[in-house]
Design an enzyme around this catalytic site. Sequence first.
Site, mmCIF file in Angstrom:
data_model
loop_
_atom_site.group_PDB
_atom_site.id
_atom_site.type_symbol
_atom_site.label_atom_id
_atom_site.label_comp_id
_atom_site.label_asym_id
_atom_site.label_seq_id
_atom_site.Cartn_x
_atom_site.Cartn_y
_atom_site.Cartn_z
ATOM 1 N N LYS B 74 -5.892 51.410 12.668
ATOM 2 C CA LYS B 74 -5.732 50.124 13.370
ATOM 3 C C LYS B 74 -5.212 50.369 14.785
ATOM 4 O O LYS B 74 -4.259 51.164 14.960
ATOM 5 C CB LYS B 74 -4.751 49.248 12.578
ATOM 6 C CG LYS B 74 -4.542 47.852 13.116
ATOM 7 C CD LYS B 74 -3.569 47.078 12.216
ATOM 8 C CE LYS B 74 -3.393 45.635 12.636
ATOM 9 N NZ LYS B 74 -2.480 44.893 11.730
ATOM 10 N N SER B 149 -4.233 40.593 9.971
ATOM 11 C CA SER B 149 -4.671 41.013 11.283
ATOM 12 C C SER B 149 -5.485 42.314 11.297
ATOM 13 O O SER B 149 -6.174 42.589 12.288
ATOM 14 C CB SER B 149 -3.455 41.202 12.189
ATOM 15 O OG SER B 149 -2.605 42.219 11.707
ATOM 16 N N SER B 173 -1.112 41.272 6.475
ATOM 17 C CA SER B 173 -2.203 41.805 7.298
ATOM 18 C C SER B 173 -2.891 43.051 6.763
ATOM 19 O O SER B 173 -3.918 43.460 7.303
ATOM 20 C CB SER B 173 -1.704 42.089 8.718
ATOM 21 O OG SER B 173 -1.464 40.891 9.393
#
Lengths: 64, 443
Positions: B74, B149, B173
């Site tokens: 990420k 997210s 997330s």
Amino acid sequence: MTPTRKNEPDDLAAWLQAAAADADRRGLPELKPLLETLGKATAALRAADFNDNATAPAGERAPR
Amino acid sequence: MMRIEEFARRLRARETTSAEAVDSCLQRIEDTRRLNAFTLVMADEARRQARELDAELAAGRDRGPLHGVPMTIKDILDIRGVPTTAASRVREGHVADRDCPAVAQLRQAGAIFVGKTNLHEFAFGTTNEDSAFGPARNPRDETRSPGGSSGGSGASLAAGVGLATMGTDTGGSIRIPAAVCGVVGLKPTLGEVPVDGVVPLSRTMDHVGPLANSVADACLVYYALLGDPRRPPPAPVPIRGLRLAVLRPYFCDLLDEEVRASFERALDRLRHAGARVEDIAINHAADIGPVYLHLVLSDAAAYHARTLDAMPDRYCPQVRLRLEMGRYILAEDYVRALAGRVVLTREVDAALVRHDALVLPTMPIPAPRIGDATVEIAGQPQPVRNVMLRLTQLFDVTGHPAISIPSEPTRSGLPVGFQLVGGRDQTDALLRVALACEAVVSR
């Protein structure tokens, strides 16, 4: 903005009014609906029965 | 999808190489470019890593199960030498000068980083729609969100890029993208995996953890993150006699009917396999949302205060507004939220005293359509963001480890997540329970 001093619905209304005026002053009128949502969450938080109350017995202190 | 253990076996049998695996990943990234899952593809660096790791293995140096395994990261975790954008124009020009500890552990374990994945800007959202790189898309249905997210992480893994990926979880997330993309997502106990070198959303609630194609793969990545990369996955606990507590009031009040049906069928299967399943309630559940909101908004507003003033136009408009909202929270209300956090933590601890794990759906709905602000549940419109966070945020507030595993999908094939929650500092015990439940729920 002016902070409020009591935990009553009138105070949240005053907080919201002050916050909305501040958002307008800063050119962020689109913030106002979000502040209304936040105000509802704050009202719920203040109504929770885990909140401190200075008139209650001191009781034991939980670590925070 | 190939599992890490299968890849490791084939690698050591010389049926494949890391270089081949990386080339295959890079081709897959090209083939799925429309998903917009990546902020950066690290082709040259990944190929270099692969050559070195193949040479190491040929020379007899074996780093363990993650040796030569292609992964994605990420774009909120620092990888040395490349930007950490957090999917925001606010961070233009930033280049990390070192690996964050989580990435350093994975690198030491032999993982290869093929790219950095898209996310909701600054991890402050559940749909991945607000990103300087544009929205990521769900490979199961490209009109829908991959969650957030860590949306690019979920999308890339479900699309077959890499064998695992890294996410962060402050309100859900990791688990939300895992649920809606049909993979496994593990949020370890709060504080277990260092968050240094990770752009903060909330310094008090941020977690780092893996998304993977199975619980066993999640175990391997988790152990590597703890600095124990040679440790194999544990044995599952016996399913017979396993004590599972279903969180019913509040948690099951607002569910899409297909999610409810998937969850109930999973419980039936577990009962049939011999698990003892009972319903319980968490006191103060109605206070979870307000407590979470006051904590995350305040923490995020504090971190962003300077850039909100200096470069407000560089934020995505909706993220900027949510950050600005946090600047209006009074200190006394933040303290109330901290008190609520203690109470909720005690409640979850108490629920686990007589149970091996708590179980609940990961998300009340399947993946929402991109652009939808509301979703209908039982005929009533509900705000997408609130609904998506509803079943995950509690365990970021309390710090309990939680994992999402796939359960039966909807009739139209959209993935649905089944969530298990364990005792604080007992992530390994939760993983043993999850291994047992996965064999029943995800088959």
